[in-house]
Design a protein around this motif. Structure first.
Motif, PDB file in Angstrom:
ATOM      1  N   LEU A  11      12.150  -3.259   4.558  1.00 38.72           N
ATOM      2  CA  LEU A  11      11.201  -4.317   4.927  1.00 38.72           C
ATOM      3  C   LEU A  11       9.768  -3.814   4.891  1.00 38.72           C
ATOM      4  CD1 LEU A  11      13.057  -6.072   7.870  1.00 38.72           C
ATOM      5  CD2 LEU A  11      12.630  -6.972   5.588  1.00 38.72           C
ATOM      6  N   LEU A  12       9.534  -2.640   5.435  1.00 42.87           N
ATOM      7  CA  LEU A  12       8.178  -2.090   5.441  1.00 42.87           C
ATOM      8  C   LEU A  12       7.686  -1.876   4.016  1.00 42.87           C
ATOM      9  CD1 LEU A  12       5.763  -1.102   7.010  1.00 42.87           C
ATOM     10  CD2 LEU A  12       6.838   1.132   7.188  1.00 42.87           C
ATOM     11  N   THR A  13       8.547  -1.344   3.163  1.00 45.01           N
ATOM     12  CA  THR A  13       8.167  -1.126   1.768  1.00 45.01           C
ATOM     13  C   THR A  13       7.831  -2.445   1.084  1.00 45.01           C
ATOM     14  OG1 THR A  13       9.540   0.848   1.629  1.00 45.01           O
ATOM     15  CG2 THR A  13       8.946  -0.213  -0.455  1.00 45.01           C
ATOM     16  N   LEU A  14       8.662  -3.468   1.281  1.00 49.11           N
ATOM     17  CA  LEU A  14       8.399  -4.759   0.667  1.00 49.11           C
ATOM     18  C   LEU A  14       7.108  -5.379   1.180  1.00 49.11           C
ATOM     19  CD1 LEU A  14      11.928  -6.376   0.561  1.00 49.11           C
ATOM     20  CD2 LEU A  14      10.521  -5.719  -1.382  1.00 49.11           C
ATOM     21  N   ILE A  15       6.871  -5.271   2.469  1.00 46.58           N
ATOM     22  CA  ILE A  15       5.641  -5.829   3.038  1.00 46.58           C
ATOM     23  C   ILE A  15       4.426  -5.119   2.459  1.00 46.58           C
ATOM     24  CG2 ILE A  15       4.275  -5.998   5.169  1.00 46.58           C
ATOM     25  CD1 ILE A  15       7.007  -6.570   6.580  1.00 46.58           C
TER      26      ILE A  15
END
Length: 68
Positions: A11-15
């Motif tokens: 999630l952090l990477t996608l954000i």
């Protein structure tokens, strides 16, 4: 469908990828992240769906190979 397919790191990477130029990650801890700006949730949702599909395909391929 398994619920542990997507991790916090995913999630952090996608954000960070989707939000580039729109939002800045200000910090993070084990419970969440601080965002300055806005997040393109539609694009993040699309990317998450593609990630889940890809991981499911890989899992199915592994399971089929092991069954042989």
């Amino acid at each position: 469908m398994k619920t542990d397919i997507i991790t916090r790191a995913d999630l952090l990477t996608l954000i960070e990828e989707v939000g580039f130029g729109k939002a800045v990650i200000g910090g993070a801890d084990r419970n969440g992240i601080v965002v300055d700006g806005y997040l393109d949730l539609a694009t993040i949702s699309d990317r998450l769906n593609r990630l889940i599909q890809a991981r499911n395909r890989r899992r199915l391929i592994r399971e089929n190979e092991q069954a042989r």
